[in-house]
Design an enzyme around this catalytic site. Structure first.
Site, PDB file in Angstrom:
ATOM      1  CG  ASP A   9       1.018 -10.496 -29.991  1.00  0.00           C
ATOM      2  OD1 ASP A   9       0.579  -9.478 -29.408  1.00  0.00           O
ATOM      3  OD2 ASP A   9       2.233 -10.777 -30.043  1.00  0.00           O
ATOM      4  CB  CYS A  16      -0.898   0.045   1.243  1.00  0.00           C
ATOM      5  SG  CYS A  16      -2.149  -1.256   1.306  1.00  0.00           S
ATOM      6  CB  CYS A  40      -4.793  -1.387 -15.420  1.00  0.00           C
ATOM      7  SG  CYS A  40      -3.690  -2.100 -16.674  1.00  0.00           S
TER       8      CYS A  40
END
Length: 440
Positions: A350, A85, A397
């Site tokens: 891919d 964290c 992300c």
């Protein structure tokens, strides 16, 4: 041989100017930028150097003089030492604000775009949310114990922790007991890691073993697993080598998306989202944003085991999922059969290479969803000229590659950015999960 330059030992007083993309405080000393762990904007503090390079330096706080109003006391006693964290010292609302501002900044700086509308952040539990992890394991003879957990902050060594507050409690509150169990094995020094996979009902711990455990070792593991209500299996080689303990049946964890009525089986080493509550909300947001109709043909790029593909198939006419990992694609096909979804197909490709000659790529699609790795999706974006989808949902992300790809979609391919926002997949960390909607 060059000698590493000695760091100054005396604390230095600075005022923090801003936060870096990874959540560290930013200041300058003699013209050089310094990144300081656990420092927040506006704070005046003393820090000591932990590293110094040609272009930047790093430090840690030793004394605070002025506190940022959003600073809170970390809930975990291991915060600061464990690298799992980085944001426990920031209140929950400010964590979201930081991530939203970072997303805006990346879009401006990299994509040359303003976000017209910020989606309301998707939030969920701030503690005990993590259901997937690869934890390190290390027998430390000097301490007479086995460490289980994550690396120290900016250090390759395992942190000495006995609990983890962001891990699901069935694992996070039992790290000490898990280490004690491993310390009693004959191969305690031959176990480098444990893959944690927690489904809706099952917790599977895949123990990497560099040597086969004895029958007594396996019995010790079995007794521990029964006591805690988990399943232990062994991983002698790569991810595909995971097997149950001798004589035990295979336990396959699963999770469900109730709103779409689909269920996913997965194996311990396969990629799944770590935060189930955010994943459910994320899938629902993506489906809503795509405005699916029964005649729509939808393309799901970087589809994994079908986390978006199968829910999309409950609303659309036909869905094509594409993924580069063959075992994941095979599992996605199994999950489609499990859910009796026949309007979905999967292909292995891919997507960092030229795919324009593949049969699926020559089709037309009304809507596209993409959820790439941190590297983003720039190589596949030129195919949108052929597909001509009317709506695109991009799940990311990594806000910097999302911003780069958003710039391509808008400035080169003629799409309009409608809205973007953050999804708090990893509370207490600076990791930013985000989503953006584009329309023709």
């Amino acid at each position: 041989m060059a000698h590493k330059k000695k760091l100054p030992l005396e604390p230095v007083t600075v005022t923090i100017e801003s936060l870096s993309h990874d959540g560290r405080g930013v200041s300058h000393v003699n013209g050089k930028v310094v990144f300081i762990d656990e420092a927040l904007p506006g704070e005046t503090l003393d820090f000591v150097y932990t590293d110094s390079r040609r272009d930047y330096a790093e430090g840690k706080v030793v004394e605070l003089h002025d506190r940022n109003p959003h600073r809170v006391e970390p809930a975990c006693p291991h915060f600061g030492r464990c690298g799992g964290c980085s944001f426990q010292h920031v209140d929950d609302a400010e964590q979201i604000h930081f991530k939203e501002e970072l997303l805006r900044d990346q879009f401006r700086r990299i994509g040359k775009l303003e976000i017209p509308q910020i989606w309301e952040a998707l939030t969920g539990p701030h503690w005990g949310y993590r259901r997937k992890a690869r934890m390190g394991v290390k027998w430390v003879a000097k301490k007479g114990r086995v460490l289980v957990g994550f690396r120290e902050r900016r250090n390759p060594f395992l942190a000495e922790i006995d609990s983890c507050k962001v891990m699901h409690p069935i694992v996070g509150e039992n790290l000490l007991a898990l280490g004690e169990m491993i310390a009693g094995l004959s191969i305690k020094d031959k176990i480098p890691q444990i893959e944690v996979a927690i489904g809706d009902n099952d917790c599977v711990l895949a123990v990497r073993v560099l040597e086969p455990p004895s029958a007594a070792d396996q019995q010790r593991m079995r007794e521990y697993a029964e006591k805690l209500g988990v399943t232990i299996c062994l991983q002698p080689k790569g991810p595909d080598s995971i097997v149950p303990l001798d004589g035990e049946a295979e336990v396959v964890p699963s999770y469900a998306l109730a709103e779409q009525g689909v269920k996913f089986n997965f194996r311990p080493a396969m990629f799944t989202q770590v935060n189930y509550e955010i994943n459910r909300k994320m899938v629902s947001r993506a489906i809503e944003a795509l405005e699916l109709g029964k005649d729509d043909r939808v393309l799901d790029l970087f589809c994994g085991l079908g986390n978006f593909t199968l829910p999309l198939a409950t609303r659309a006419g036909h869905v094509v999922g594409v993924e580069g990992d063959l075992p994941l694609v095979n599992h996605a096909r199994e999950n489609a059969r499990l859910n009796n979804l026949q309007n979905v197909e999967f292909h292995v490709a891919d997507l960092s290479k030229d795919v324009k000659d593949l049969p699926w790529c020559k089709q037309k699609f009304d809507k596209v969803l993409l959820d790439p790795s941190r590297a983003g999706a720039s190589e596949v974006l030129h195919n949108f000229k052929h597909w001509q989808p009317e709506r695109i949902v991009y799940v990311s992300c990594n806000p910097s590659t999302l911003a780069r790809d958003a710039g391509i979609l808008v400035n080169e391919l003629g799409y309009k950015l409608v809205k973007a926002g953050v999804m708090d997949m990893f509370p207490q960390t600076a990791h930013v999960e985000s989503i953006a909607l584009f329309v023709k």
